[in-house]
Design an enzyme around this catalytic site. Structure first.
Site, mmCIF file in Angstrom:
data_model
loop_
_atom_site.group_PDB
_atom_site.id
_atom_site.type_symbol
_atom_site.label_atom_id
_atom_site.label_comp_id
_atom_site.label_asym_id
_atom_site.label_seq_id
_atom_site.Cartn_x
_atom_site.Cartn_y
_atom_site.Cartn_z
ATOM 1 N N VAL A 186 0.838 -1.199 0.000
ATOM 2 C CA VAL A 186 0.000 0.000 0.000
ATOM 3 C C VAL A 186 0.871 1.246 0.000
ATOM 4 O O VAL A 186 1.778 1.383 0.829
ATOM 5 C CB VAL A 186 -0.923 0.023 1.239
ATOM 6 C CG1 VAL A 186 -1.883 1.196 1.159
ATOM 7 C CG2 VAL A 186 -1.683 -1.277 1.369
ATOM 8 N N ASP A 187 0.606 2.136 -0.935
ATOM 9 C CA ASP A 187 1.261 3.440 -0.925
ATOM 10 C C ASP A 187 0.735 4.230 0.267
ATOM 11 O O ASP A 187 -0.428 4.084 0.657
ATOM 12 C CB ASP A 187 0.942 4.171 -2.234
ATOM 13 C CG ASP A 187 1.555 5.556 -2.279
ATOM 14 O OD1 ASP A 187 2.720 5.685 -1.895
ATOM 15 O OD2 ASP A 187 0.857 6.504 -2.686
ATOM 16 N N LYS A 188 1.575 5.041 0.885
ATOM 17 C CA LYS A 188 1.172 5.747 2.106
ATOM 18 C C LYS A 188 0.313 6.968 1.822
ATOM 19 O O LYS A 188 -0.841 7.032 2.223
ATOM 20 C CB LYS A 188 2.408 6.170 2.911
ATOM 21 C CG LYS A 188 2.071 7.013 4.140
ATOM 22 C CD LYS A 188 3.304 7.426 4.897
ATOM 23 C CE LYS A 188 4.103 8.482 4.178
ATOM 24 N NZ LYS A 188 3.412 9.790 4.118
ATOM 25 N N THR A 202 -3.406 7.223 0.528
ATOM 26 C CA THR A 202 -4.044 5.911 0.660
ATOM 27 C C THR A 202 -4.254 5.598 2.135
ATOM 28 O O THR A 202 -5.389 5.539 2.610
ATOM 29 C CB THR A 202 -3.192 4.817 -0.012
ATOM 30 O OG1 THR A 202 -2.954 5.176 -1.380
ATOM 31 C CG2 THR A 202 -3.916 3.475 0.030
#
Length: 642
Positions: free
Chosen positions: A310-312, A315
């Site tokens: 997961v991109d931070k 997101t």
């Protein structure tokens, strides 16, 4: 011949005609003892299946041996050997089963039908100063569209005036109306629940988000999964094998009825339909909930996901950092002056952290009007600006060293303390003196921790956060949301390497990102997931899974639904194979007639379809009582925009 085929293609025609003829045959035979006349009615009932024979013949010319051919041979053979009741019964049951199958299959495609039905037909536009009602498809790009209370939004657009609340469930799957005002985006097919909006058309006709969703769902429901492709290959040799088996049994036993019965009960109808009906229902259910799955292959792959990267920023976090600290280090200035100098320098910056500083200064009514006389961004270090005749530096220690600013000990200590608290800091120096330090922080989405917990609940073994932010900041966010691993300080190509390493470890990887700086990792992952894809044509068309809304919980929901769909497919295959096996055994051991075999066969088809239709029911979210939803958590913003 063509008229006969068209007549037979009308739904319910064969059972509605053959059924009364069969009843008439029994009535005549019982009431008048006229078996010969009764047989005529039976033959007539069997003859209503002529369109089935025509379909089989056309398929045979294309070298396709299907279920219609098996039934046709069985019915014609039964009539030839005088088994009139069997021939009529098989015709009636096959026609009835086929029509029921079509009706229930249409039910599984209800999601697509509902999407099509919500497409607006008319629009009210302003032309030459007057309100004009026109077909929605004729609205011109850039025209002003009026959306009144209770009306459907006819186009994609941007609100230019007015306020209102829109029900966007048809696009995002979210039931709560969304407030709209000037500058907000609106989507075709959404419904006004109050207010009055004027919107400039930015997408019309086939270019609207709704049109793209309909097109994508239609393509996805027709796209075959790997299991379905295997079943297609299997049925291509299974059907001829049944015909050879029936012929062999007939020749060896001399029992033509037994051979014909084998043809009927060997029909692979339930087997052939077992997978596509589940895929159609699963993708349809997802579409209703604002989750676009590209096709059956991606649905199957999603059910096997074991790692989610997961991109931070944007997101797990809101992507909207806020000013949290202003530390004064020069006794000749105060807090407001430190923030003012920082805002004046950042006024000419494109860096994502400039916005929270400018916003905070404006909120405190500090004087920052105008742009700096000169601005020089220093990549990886900060910004140097000349404003009001002073050189102002905003950045890290390396920037100050580059410009020869001395006495940075206090600044270094402040930065270290703020970093330990998980904040992203920027030192502010005016001319040769350090004035202070400003710090910003992002917010974790309130449902981020619950999303991670639900991903684990759905069977995902690893949830990994990828970010270009500093390690201290990244670890603070990772701890707040409960991810399994944190990879910080990454460039786009570094994110790609992490995904590839996960794949080498044997994981099926889903990558969730914004599709820009995460593009290499998204392309390499087994499943690329786009968040908040509503209104983004690129996201809808290129991602494997597009979450139309901005709800993080849609991700574990998508994976859980994929697992349910694959389980449903396996159940259907088991039902179909068990039915055929039991019927074959019953025929060989005696007791299963041609009519009974066809009845059991059609029942199995319906059972398979009804089982798949269970996927259309909305399920409750996973039981997360052990993981209470957290309140919004203030966490550090990015040092380099991830």
């Amino acid at each position: 011949m063509g008229k006969l085929h068209r007549w037979g293609a009308v739904r319910w025609t064969i059972p509605m005609v053959s059924g009364p003829l069969i009843i008439a045959s029994f009535v005549v035979a019982k009431a008048f003892g006229a078996d010969e006349v009764g047989n005529v009615f039976m033959v007539a009932a069997a003859a209503t299946g002529t369109p089935i024979v025509i379909t089989a013949a056309r398929a045979l010319r294309l070298r396709v041996i299907g279920i219609d051919l098996l039934v046709s041979v069985a019915v014609i053979g039964a009539l030839i050997i005088g088994q009139y009741w069997e021939g009529a019964a098989v015709t009636f049951l096959f026609g009835l089963g086929r029509d029921l199958e079509v009706a229930t299959l249409n039910r599984t495609r209800s999601a697509l039908a509902e999407l099509v039905s919500i497409a607006p037909n008319v629009a009210v536009v302003m032309r030459e100063g007057e309100q004009v009602e026109v077909p929605a498809a004729s609205v011109v790009m850039g025209e002003t569209v009026l959306v009144k209370n209770g009306a459907k939004v006819p186009v994609d657009g941007e609100v230019i005036a007015g306020t209102g609340a829109l029900d966007e469930a048809s696009i995002t799957g979210e039931s709560m109306p969304v407030e709209k005002s000037a500058g907000d985006r609106v989507f075709a097919g959404t419904v006004s629940k109050g207010g009055f909006l004027q919107a400039k058309a930015t997408g019309v006709g086939a270019d609207t988000t709704l049109a793209r969703i309909i097109r994508r769902v239609e393509e996805a429901q027709d796209a075959k999964a790997r299991t379905q492709q295997f079943m297609d290959r299997f049925s291509s040799w299974y059907t001829p094998a049944i015909m050879v088996l029936a012929l062999a049994v007939g020749l060896i036993s001399g029992d033509v009825v037994l051979a014909l019965t084998l043809l009927v009960i060997g029909c692979p109808g339930a087997l052939v339909i077992s997978i596509p009906v589940s895929i159609v229902a699963g993708i349809g259910r997802a579409a209703k909930d604002g989750i676009l799955i590209k096709g059956g292959e991606f649905l199957e792959t999603s059910a096997r996901i074991t790692a989610v990267a997961v991109d931070k920023t944007g997101t797990l976090t809101t992507g909207r950092p806020h000013l949290t600290d202003v530390v004064v280090l020069d006794p000749r200035v105060d807090r407001a002056q430190v923030l003012t100098w920082a805002a004046r320098a950042e006024a000419g910056s494109e860096h994502p952290l400039a916005r929270p500083i400018l916003t905070a200064a404006a909120a405190q009514k500090l004087t920052t009007v105008g742009l700096p006389e000169h601005t020089a961004p220093v990549p990886g270090k900060g910004i140097a600006a000349t404003t009001y005749g002073h050189l102002v530096l905003v950045g890290n220690l390396t920037l100050l060293e580059q410009y020869g600013v001395a006495d940075t000990v206090d600044a270094a200590g402040a930065v270290e303390r703020l970093a330990a608290a998980g904040r992203t800091s920027m030192i502010v120096a005016v001319d040769d003196m350090v004035a202070g330090v400003v710090a910003v922080a992002d917010e974790v989405r309130e449902d981020a921790a619950q999303m991670v917990a639900e991903l684990h609940w759905a069977g995902v073994r690893k949830v990994i956060m990828l970010t270009g932010d500093t390690p201290l900041v990244a670890k603070a966010i990772g701890a707040a949301v409960g991810v399994d691993e944190v990879h910080a300080g990454l460039l786009p190509e570094d994110k790609l390497l992490v995904v590839q390493e996960l794949q080498r470890q044997g994981h099926i990887v889903a990558m969730v990102g914004d599709g820009v700086n995460d593009a290499p990792a998204l392309a390499a992952a087994h499943i690329g997931v786009a968040m908040g894809a509503a209104g983004s044509a690129v996201a809808v068309e290129t991602s494997d899974i597009a979450l139309m809304g901005d709800n993080l919980l849609k991700l574990p929901e998508a994976i859980a639904l994929a697992k349910s769909t694959v389980a449903n497919m396996r159940q259907n295959i088991a039902i179909a194979l068990t039915t055929v096996s039991m019927l074959l055994l019953g025929v060989l051991l005696g007791g299963v007639t041609m009519a009974i075999g066809m009845l059991a066969h059609e029942i199995s088809v319906l059972v398979v379809i009804v089982n798949a239709m269970r996927l259309l029911r909305r399920k409750c979210s996973p039981d997360m009582r052990a993981t209470p939803t957290r309140a919004p958590t203030r966490v550090p913003a990015l040092a380099q925009h991830a």
